[in-house]
Design a protein around this motif. Structure first.
Motif, PDB file in Angstrom:
ATOM      1  N   PHE A   1     -44.319 -19.096 -12.232  1.00 38.43           N
ATOM      2  CA  PHE A   1     -45.665 -18.631 -12.552  1.00 38.43           C
ATOM      3  C   PHE A   1     -46.652 -19.303 -11.624  1.00 38.43           C
ATOM      4  O   PHE A   1     -46.532 -20.496 -11.343  1.00 38.43           O
ATOM      5  CB  PHE A   1     -46.009 -18.960 -14.009  1.00 38.43           C
ATOM      6  N   ARG A   2     -47.626 -18.523 -11.130  1.00 46.00           N
ATOM      7  CA  ARG A   2     -48.665 -19.041 -10.236  1.00 46.00           C
ATOM      8  C   ARG A   2     -50.016 -18.442 -10.617  1.00 46.00           C
ATOM      9  O   ARG A   2     -50.096 -17.274 -10.994  1.00 46.00           O
ATOM     10  CB  ARG A   2     -48.401 -18.660  -8.772  1.00 46.00           C
ATOM     11  N   LEU A   3     -51.068 -19.236 -10.480  1.00 45.65           N
ATOM     12  CA  LEU A   3     -52.445 -18.760 -10.624  1.00 45.65           C
ATOM     13  C   LEU A   3     -53.128 -18.872  -9.273  1.00 45.65           C
ATOM     14  O   LEU A   3     -52.967 -19.880  -8.571  1.00 45.65           O
ATOM     15  CB  LEU A   3     -53.195 -19.588 -11.666  1.00 45.65           C
ATOM     16  N   TRP A   4     -53.913 -17.841  -8.931  1.00 45.45           N
ATOM     17  CA  TRP A   4     -54.535 -17.749  -7.609  1.00 45.45           C
ATOM     18  C   TRP A   4     -56.017 -17.396  -7.720  1.00 45.45           C
ATOM     19  O   TRP A   4     -56.424 -16.653  -8.619  1.00 45.45           O
ATOM     20  CB  TRP A   4     -53.853 -16.661  -6.776  1.00 45.45           C
ATOM     21  N   ARG A   5     -56.778 -17.852  -6.769  1.00 43.94           N
ATOM     22  CA  ARG A   5     -58.190 -17.498  -6.664  1.00 43.94           C
ATOM     23  C   ARG A   5     -58.332 -16.078  -6.099  1.00 43.94           C
ATOM     24  O   ARG A   5     -59.152 -15.292  -6.551  1.00 43.94           O
ATOM     25  CB  ARG A   5     -58.909 -18.498  -5.752  1.00 43.94           C
ATOM     26  N   GLU A   6     -57.539 -15.752  -5.086  1.00 39.97           N
ATOM     27  CA  GLU A   6     -57.569 -14.441  -4.423  1.00 39.97           C
ATOM     28  C   GLU A   6     -56.301 -13.674  -4.769  1.00 39.97           C
ATOM     29  O   GLU A   6     -55.256 -14.280  -5.028  1.00 39.97           O
ATOM     30  CB  GLU A   6     -57.655 -14.610  -2.898  1.00 39.97           C
ATOM     31  N   ARG A   7     -56.384 -12.361  -4.710  1.00 40.15           N
ATOM     32  CA  ARG A   7     -55.211 -11.533  -4.998  1.00 40.15           C
ATOM     33  C   ARG A   7     -54.135 -11.800  -3.944  1.00 40.15           C
ATOM     34  O   ARG A   7     -54.368 -11.658  -2.751  1.00 40.15           O
ATOM     35  CB  ARG A   7     -55.585 -10.061  -4.991  1.00 40.15           C
ATOM     36  N   PRO A   8     -52.944 -12.192  -4.385  1.00 40.37           N
ATOM     37  CA  PRO A   8     -51.868 -12.453  -3.426  1.00 40.37           C
ATOM     38  C   PRO A   8     -51.272 -11.145  -2.909  1.00 40.37           C
ATOM     39  O   PRO A   8     -51.422 -10.092  -3.533  1.00 40.37           O
ATOM     40  CB  PRO A   8     -50.836 -13.225  -4.256  1.00 40.37           C
ATOM     41  N   ALA A   9     -50.614 -11.236  -1.781  1.00 39.15           N
ATOM     42  CA  ALA A   9     -49.893 -10.085  -1.272  1.00 39.15           C
ATOM     43  C   ALA A   9     -48.819  -9.701  -2.281  1.00 39.15           C
ATOM     44  O   ALA A   9     -48.273 -10.561  -2.974  1.00 39.15           O
ATOM     45  CB  ALA A   9     -49.259 -10.417   0.081  1.00 39.15           C
ATOM     46  N   GLU A  10     -48.533  -8.423  -2.381  1.00 38.28           N
ATOM     47  CA  GLU A  10     -47.494  -7.967  -3.305  1.00 38.28           C
ATOM     48  C   GLU A  10     -46.169  -8.606  -2.903  1.00 38.28           C
ATOM     49  O   GLU A  10     -45.809  -8.632  -1.733  1.00 38.28           O
ATOM     50  CB  GLU A  10     -47.380  -6.445  -3.267  1.00 38.28           C
ATOM     51  N   VAL A  11     -45.483  -9.127  -3.880  1.00 38.72           N
ATOM     52  CA  VAL A  11     -44.202  -9.776  -3.645  1.00 38.72           C
ATOM     53  C   VAL A  11     -43.158  -9.053  -4.494  1.00 38.72           C
ATOM     54  O   VAL A  11     -43.338  -8.918  -5.711  1.00 38.72           O
ATOM     55  CB  VAL A  11     -44.262 -11.267  -4.026  1.00 38.72           C
ATOM     56  N   ALA A  12     -42.103  -8.576  -3.870  1.00 39.13           N
ATOM     57  CA  ALA A  12     -41.056  -7.868  -4.604  1.00 39.13           C
ATOM     58  C   ALA A  12     -40.508  -8.755  -5.713  1.00 39.13           C
ATOM     59  O   ALA A  12     -40.234  -9.933  -5.509  1.00 39.13           O
ATOM     60  CB  ALA A  12     -39.944  -7.449  -3.648  1.00 39.13           C
ATOM     61  N   GLY A  13     -40.377  -8.177  -6.901  1.00 44.93           N
ATOM     62  CA  GLY A  13     -39.820  -8.916  -8.028  1.00 44.93           C
ATOM     63  C   GLY A  13     -40.835  -9.745  -8.805  1.00 44.93           C
ATOM     64  O   GLY A  13     -40.477 -10.361  -9.798  1.00 44.93           O
ATOM     65  N   TRP A  14     -42.079  -9.766  -8.369  1.00 43.01           N
ATOM     66  CA  TRP A  14     -43.124 -10.530  -9.049  1.00 43.01           C
ATOM     67  C   TRP A  14     -44.113  -9.559  -9.685  1.00 43.01           C
ATOM     68  O   TRP A  14     -44.545  -8.596  -9.057  1.00 43.01           O
ATOM     69  CB  TRP A  14     -43.877 -11.426  -8.070  1.00 43.01           C
ATOM     70  N   GLN A  15     -44.487  -9.833 -10.922  1.00 45.40           N
ATOM     71  CA  GLN A  15     -45.539  -9.078 -11.593  1.00 45.40           C
ATOM     72  C   GLN A  15     -46.877  -9.702 -11.190  1.00 45.40           C
ATOM     73  O   GLN A  15     -47.028 -10.922 -11.246  1.00 45.40           O
ATOM     74  CB  GLN A  15     -45.371  -9.147 -13.112  1.00 45.40           C
ATOM     75  N   VAL A  16     -47.819  -8.874 -10.778  1.00 48.12           N
ATOM     76  CA  VAL A  16     -49.165  -9.345 -10.425  1.00 48.12           C
ATOM     77  C   VAL A  16     -50.101  -8.949 -11.560  1.00 48.12           C
ATOM     78  O   VAL A  16     -50.071  -7.812 -12.035  1.00 48.12           O
ATOM     79  CB  VAL A  16     -49.649  -8.745  -9.089  1.00 48.12           C
ATOM     80  N   TYR A  17     -50.908  -9.902 -11.996  1.00 50.53           N
ATOM     81  CA  TYR A  17     -51.870  -9.693 -13.073  1.00 50.53           C
ATOM     82  C   TYR A  17     -53.268 -10.045 -12.596  1.00 50.53           C
ATOM     83  O   TYR A  17     -53.443 -10.882 -11.707  1.00 50.53           O
ATOM     84  CB  TYR A  17     -51.588 -10.629 -14.255  1.00 50.53           C
ATOM     85  N   GLU A  18     -54.243  -9.484 -13.286  1.00 47.91           N
ATOM     86  CA  GLU A  18     -55.622  -9.954 -13.176  1.00 47.91           C
ATOM     87  C   GLU A  18     -55.851 -10.948 -14.302  1.00 47.91           C
ATOM     88  O   GLU A  18     -55.322 -10.780 -15.401  1.00 47.91           O
ATOM     89  CB  GLU A  18     -56.604  -8.795 -13.316  1.00 47.91           C
ATOM     90  N   VAL A  19     -56.630 -11.974 -14.017  1.00 47.84           N
ATOM     91  CA  VAL A  19     -56.988 -12.974 -15.028  1.00 47.84           C
ATOM     92  C   VAL A  19     -58.375 -12.621 -15.551  1.00 47.84           C
ATOM     93  O   VAL A  19     -59.345 -12.622 -14.797  1.00 47.84           O
ATOM     94  CB  VAL A  19     -56.983 -14.404 -14.434  1.00 47.84           C
ATOM     95  N   GLY A  20     -58.460 -12.312 -16.839  1.00 47.76           N
ATOM     96  CA  GLY A  20     -59.736 -11.961 -17.449  1.00 47.76           C
ATOM     97  C   GLY A  20     -60.500 -13.182 -17.942  1.00 47.76           C
ATOM     98  O   GLY A  20     -61.727 -13.167 -17.995  1.00 47.76           O
ATOM     99  N   HIS A  21     -59.780 -14.236 -18.296  1.00 48.24           N
ATOM    100  CA  HIS A  21     -60.395 -15.477 -18.761  1.00 48.24           C
ATOM    101  C   HIS A  21     -59.355 -16.590 -18.673  1.00 48.24           C
ATOM    102  O   HIS A  21     -58.162 -16.350 -18.873  1.00 48.24           O
ATOM    103  CB  HIS A  21     -60.877 -15.330 -20.220  1.00 48.24           C
ATOM    104  N   MET A  22     -59.822 -17.773 -18.394  1.00 51.06           N
ATOM    105  CA  MET A  22     -58.971 -18.965 -18.422  1.00 51.06           C
ATOM    106  C   MET A  22     -59.489 -19.899 -19.505  1.00 51.06           C
ATOM    107  O   MET A  22     -60.638 -20.329 -19.448  1.00 51.06           O
ATOM    108  CB  MET A  22     -58.999 -19.698 -17.073  1.00 51.06           C
ATOM    109  N   SER A  23     -58.655 -20.205 -20.466  1.00 44.07           N
ATOM    110  CA  SER A  23     -58.969 -21.255 -21.430  1.00 44.07           C
ATOM    111  C   SER A  23     -58.343 -22.531 -20.902  1.00 44.07           C
ATOM    112  O   SER A  23     -57.126 -22.627 -20.772  1.00 44.07           O
ATOM    113  CB  SER A  23     -58.382 -20.936 -22.816  1.00 44.07           C
ATOM    114  N   VAL A  24     -59.201 -23.471 -20.550  1.00 51.99           N
ATOM    115  CA  VAL A  24     -58.742 -24.728 -19.964  1.00 51.99           C
ATOM    116  C   VAL A  24     -59.554 -25.863 -20.581  1.00 51.99           C
ATOM    117  O   VAL A  24     -60.757 -25.969 -20.330  1.00 51.99           O
ATOM    118  CB  VAL A  24     -58.931 -24.755 -18.421  1.00 51.99           C
ATOM    119  N   PRO A  25     -58.916 -26.681 -21.406  1.00 48.09           N
ATOM    120  CA  PRO A  25     -59.672 -27.796 -21.972  1.00 48.09           C
ATOM    121  C   PRO A  25     -60.044 -28.784 -20.867  1.00 48.09           C
ATOM    122  O   PRO A  25     -59.345 -28.884 -19.868  1.00 48.09           O
ATOM    123  CB  PRO A  25     -58.710 -28.424 -22.977  1.00 48.09           C
TER     124      PRO A  25
END
Length: 182
Positions: free
Chosen positions: A156-180
Motif C-alpha cells: 500500500f502506498r499514499l501519494w501526493r500526485e497521481r502515480p502512473a498506472e501500474v499493472a496489478g495495482w488498484q489506484v484510488y483517489e483519497v477523499g480524506h485522510m484521518s491522521v492523528p
C-alpha cells in the motif's frame, strides 16, 4: 501494527457523488480515533479503469483499536449504508509514514497471493526493501504486510500526485485522510 481494508463494489451506474459527499461530510469523524495511525478514505470511479469502489484503508496501532472501531457506531453506519463487508487484515512487515501524510490525494494497493513454501524471511526482506524504495521515491506512506490464513501479501502506498498506472495495482483517489497528530 495491523492494516485493514474493506471494499464496496458499487453498481456501474451508481452516483459516486454520494460516496464523495459522504466522505466530505463524515471523514473528520475518525480524525482522533484512539489507536488509529491513519485512515485513507478511498474511492475509485468506473471511468478510471476500475469498478465503482468505496474502499477505506486503515493502519491501526494495535488490534484492540481496530476491534473498538468495528464494534462501534461508525462501522455500523457504513455497514447499514453499503452492506456487510468482508474485512481484510494484514500484520505488517514494514510501515513508514511521513509527517505530511495528510497531503495524500492518491493511493495504490496491490494484494498478491503468497505461493506455498515461499521462503517468508526472504519475501519479507524483498517487500521491506520495495516499501523503503517507494518511500524514497516520494510516497507519503508505504507499507507491506501479510496474512497467513489465505496467504496474501498487501502493498500500500499514499501519494501526493497521481502515480502512473501500474499493472496489478488498484489506484484510488483519497477523499480524506484521518491522521492523528504525532
Amino acid at each position: 501494527m495491523i492494516a485493514m481494508q474493506y471494499s464496496f463494489v458499487l453498481p456501474a451506474d451508481y452516483d459516486m457523488a454520494i460516496v464523495h459527499r459522504r466522505i466530505a461530510e463524515r471523514g473528520h469523524m475518525t480524525d482522533a480515533f484512539p489507536g488509529l495511525l491513519f485512515k485513507a478514505y478511498l474511492s475509485a470511479d468506473k471511468g478510471e479503469g476500475s469498478d465503482n469502489l468505496y474502499a477505506p484503508f486503515y493502519l491501526w496501532q494495535h488490534p484492540d483499536a481496530m476491534h473498538d472501531f468495528l464494534a462501534g457506531p461508525g462501522f455500523a453506519a457504513v455497514s447499514q449504508a453499503f452492506g456487510w463487508p468482508s474485512v481484510r487484515t494484514w500484520t505488517l512487515w514494514h510501515a513508514h509514514r511521513r509527517n505530511d501524510i495528510g497531503a495524500a490525494r492518491f493511493a495504490t494497493r496491490s494484494i498478491v497471493p503468497i505461493a506455498p513454501h515461499t521462503p517468508l524471511a526472504q519475501l519479507r526482506e524483498q517487500e521491506v526493501a520495495a516499501s523503503q524504495a517507494a518511500a524514497q521515491a516520494g510516497a507519503l506512506a508505504t507499507l507491506a504486510g501479510f496474512e497467513p490464513v489465505g496467504w496474501s501479501l498487501v502493498r500500500f502506498r499514499l501519494w501526493r500526485e497521481r502515480p502512473a498506472e501500474v499493472a496489478g495495482w488498484q489506484v484510488y483517489e483519497v477523499g480524506h485522510m484521518s491522521v492523528p497528530p504525532r
